[in-house]
Design a protein around this motif. Sequence first.
Motif, PDB file in Angstrom:
ATOM      1  N   MET A  25       0.846  -1.196   0.000  1.00  0.00           N
ATOM      2  CA  MET A  25       0.000   0.000   0.000  1.00  0.00           C
ATOM      3  C   MET A  25       0.876   1.238   0.000  1.00  0.00           C
ATOM      4  O   MET A  25       1.643   1.459   0.948  1.00  0.00           O
ATOM      5  CB  MET A  25      -0.921  -0.003   1.228  1.00  0.00           C
ATOM      6  N   ASN A  26       0.784   2.023  -1.059  1.00  0.00           N
ATOM      7  CA  ASN A  26       1.557   3.252  -1.193  1.00  0.00           C
ATOM      8  C   ASN A  26       0.614   4.449  -1.247  1.00  0.00           C
ATOM      9  O   ASN A  26      -0.584   4.301  -1.489  1.00  0.00           O
ATOM     10  CB  ASN A  26       2.412   3.202  -2.459  1.00  0.00           C
ATOM     11  N   SER A  27       1.161   5.617  -1.054  1.00  0.00           N
ATOM     12  CA  SER A  27       0.389   6.856  -1.119  1.00  0.00           C
ATOM     13  C   SER A  27      -0.877   6.760  -0.277  1.00  0.00           C
ATOM     14  O   SER A  27      -1.983   7.098  -0.728  1.00  0.00           O
ATOM     15  CB  SER A  27       0.031   7.184  -2.575  1.00  0.00           C
ATOM     16  N   LEU A  28      -0.716   6.302   0.927  1.00  0.00           N
ATOM     17  CA  LEU A  28      -1.878   6.081   1.792  1.00  0.00           C
ATOM     18  C   LEU A  28      -2.569   7.388   2.146  1.00  0.00           C
ATOM     19  O   LEU A  28      -1.927   8.437   2.309  1.00  0.00           O
ATOM     20  CB  LEU A  28      -1.450   5.342   3.056  1.00  0.00           C
ATOM     21  N   LYS A  29      -3.882   7.287   2.259  1.00  0.00           N
ATOM     22  CA  LYS A  29      -4.725   8.425   2.581  1.00  0.00           C
ATOM     23  C   LYS A  29      -5.473   8.133   3.887  1.00  0.00           C
ATOM     24  O   LYS A  29      -5.640   6.977   4.274  1.00  0.00           O
ATOM     25  CB  LYS A  29      -5.745   8.658   1.461  1.00  0.00           C
ATOM     26  N   SER A  30      -5.973   9.182   4.494  1.00  0.00           N
ATOM     27  CA  SER A  30      -6.704   8.996   5.744  1.00  0.00           C
ATOM     28  C   SER A  30      -7.920   8.088   5.545  1.00  0.00           C
ATOM     29  O   SER A  30      -8.275   7.303   6.440  1.00  0.00           O
ATOM     30  CB  SER A  30      -7.142  10.341   6.312  1.00  0.00           C
ATOM     31  N   GLU A  31      -8.515   8.148   4.375  1.00  0.00           N
ATOM     32  CA  GLU A  31      -9.693   7.314   4.106  1.00  0.00           C
ATOM     33  C   GLU A  31      -9.352   5.838   3.917  1.00  0.00           C
ATOM     34  O   GLU A  31     -10.252   5.008   3.800  1.00  0.00           O
ATOM     35  CB  GLU A  31     -10.473   7.835   2.898  1.00  0.00           C
ATOM     36  N   ASP A  32      -8.080   5.508   3.887  1.00  0.00           N
ATOM     37  CA  ASP A  32      -7.673   4.100   3.850  1.00  0.00           C
ATOM     38  C   ASP A  32      -7.681   3.472   5.242  1.00  0.00           C
ATOM     39  O   ASP A  32      -7.458   2.262   5.372  1.00  0.00           O
ATOM     40  CB  ASP A  32      -6.282   3.959   3.244  1.00  0.00           C
ATOM     41  N   THR A  33      -7.904   4.274   6.254  1.00  0.00           N
ATOM     42  CA  THR A  33      -7.953   3.751   7.622  1.00  0.00           C
ATOM     43  C   THR A  33      -9.081   2.741   7.761  1.00  0.00           C
ATOM     44  O   THR A  33     -10.236   3.035   7.450  1.00  0.00           O
ATOM     45  CB  THR A  33      -8.164   4.901   8.622  1.00  0.00           C
ATOM     46  N   ALA A  34      -8.735   1.543   8.202  1.00  0.00           N
ATOM     47  CA  ALA A  34      -9.708   0.447   8.315  1.00  0.00           C
ATOM     48  C   ALA A  34      -9.010  -0.776   8.907  1.00  0.00           C
ATOM     49  O   ALA A  34      -7.782  -0.800   9.036  1.00  0.00           O
ATOM     50  CB  ALA A  34     -10.276   0.092   6.946  1.00  0.00           C
ATOM     51  N   VAL A  35      -9.815  -1.769   9.225  1.00  0.00           N
ATOM     52  CA  VAL A  35      -9.277  -3.089   9.512  1.00  0.00           C
ATOM     53  C   VAL A  35      -9.214  -3.835   8.180  1.00  0.00           C
ATOM     54  O   VAL A  35     -10.214  -3.895   7.454  1.00  0.00           O
ATOM     55  CB  VAL A  35     -10.144  -3.861  10.520  1.00  0.00           C
ATOM     56  N   TYR A  36      -8.054  -4.371   7.886  1.00  0.00           N
ATOM     57  CA  TYR A  36      -7.852  -5.084   6.637  1.00  0.00           C
ATOM     58  C   TYR A  36      -7.866  -6.590   6.906  1.00  0.00           C
ATOM     59  O   TYR A  36      -7.173  -7.081   7.807  1.00  0.00           O
ATOM     60  CB  TYR A  36      -6.524  -4.667   6.000  1.00  0.00           C
ATOM     61  N   TYR A  37      -8.654  -7.295   6.087  1.00  0.00           N
ATOM     62  CA  TYR A  37      -8.842  -8.732   6.259  1.00  0.00           C
ATOM     63  C   TYR A  37      -8.338  -9.496   5.044  1.00  0.00           C
ATOM     64  O   TYR A  37      -8.599  -9.112   3.904  1.00  0.00           O
ATOM     65  CB  TYR A  37     -10.326  -9.052   6.435  1.00  0.00           C
ATOM     66  N   CYS A  38      -7.658 -10.572   5.320  1.00  0.00           N
ATOM     67  CA  CYS A  38      -7.265 -11.517   4.283  1.00  0.00           C
ATOM     68  C   CYS A  38      -8.423 -12.476   4.038  1.00  0.00           C
ATOM     69  O   CYS A  38      -9.124 -12.873   4.986  1.00  0.00           O
ATOM     70  CB  CYS A  38      -6.025 -12.272   4.754  1.00  0.00           C
ATOM     71  N   MET A  39      -8.615 -12.859   2.804  1.00  0.00           N
ATOM     72  CA  MET A  39      -9.719 -13.748   2.434  1.00  0.00           C
ATOM     73  C   MET A  39      -9.219 -14.862   1.535  1.00  0.00           C
ATOM     74  O   MET A  39      -8.410 -14.632   0.626  1.00  0.00           O
ATOM     75  CB  MET A  39     -10.791 -12.940   1.711  1.00  0.00           C
ATOM     76  N   TYR A  40      -9.704 -16.052   1.806  1.00  0.00           N
ATOM     77  CA  TYR A  40      -9.477 -17.197   0.928  1.00  0.00           C
ATOM     78  C   TYR A  40     -10.835 -17.598   0.359  1.00  0.00           C
ATOM     79  O   TYR A  40     -11.792 -17.815   1.108  1.00  0.00           O
ATOM     80  CB  TYR A  40      -8.855 -18.350   1.698  1.00  0.00           C
ATOM     81  N   ALA A  41     -10.894 -17.694  -0.975  1.00  0.00           N
ATOM     82  CA  ALA A  41     -12.141 -18.072  -1.638  1.00  0.00           C
ATOM     83  C   ALA A  41     -12.217 -19.588  -1.713  1.00  0.00           C
ATOM     84  O   ALA A  41     -11.657 -20.209  -2.622  1.00  0.00           O
ATOM     85  CB  ALA A  41     -12.194 -17.444  -3.025  1.00  0.00           C
ATOM     86  N   GLY A  42     -12.905 -20.184  -0.753  1.00  0.00           N
ATOM     87  CA  GLY A  42     -13.075 -21.616  -0.728  1.00  0.00           C
ATOM     88  C   GLY A  42     -14.120 -22.072  -1.731  1.00  0.00           C
ATOM     89  O   GLY A  42     -14.782 -21.270  -2.387  1.00  0.00           O
ATOM     90  N   VAL A  43     -14.276 -23.368  -1.848  1.00  0.00           N
ATOM     91  CA  VAL A  43     -15.208 -23.935  -2.814  1.00  0.00           C
ATOM     92  C   VAL A  43     -16.648 -23.565  -2.465  1.00  0.00           C
ATOM     93  O   VAL A  43     -17.448 -23.207  -3.347  1.00  0.00           O
ATOM     94  CB  VAL A  43     -15.056 -25.463  -2.869  1.00  0.00           C
TER      95      VAL A  43
END
Length: 115
Positions: free
Chosen positions: A82-100
């Motif tokens: 993540m580059n050039s971060l902005k204040s609106e990027d503030t959040a909890v970031y979650y990793c996701m695996y797309a299961g079957v």
Amino acid sequence: QVHLVESGGGLVQPGGSLRLSCAASGIIFSISTMGWYRQAPGKERELVARITGGGSANYADFVKGRFTISRDNAKNTVYLQMNSLKSEDTAVYYCMYAGVYSNYWGQGTQVTVSS
């Protein structure tokens, strides 16, 4: 059992950079579609970026040109640069695996962009 562990979040100033990592286990990582989502306070969880097992990536419009998703199949790890971060990027970031049959989620990592 699917297990996703995110790391790399933190506090950064506007314009700064962070790299998030998500280590996966319990899946055949090399053929799996993985993604990053985020959820800000009072808002719904939203897609940030996804990457297929073959390496094809797609991004939300609000991060195009600033964020890059990548993967290292030897390490069973997906990254979000993540580059050039902005204040609106503030959040909890979650990793996701797309299961079957369903998606699986990590516990989330907080990213705060503030001066």
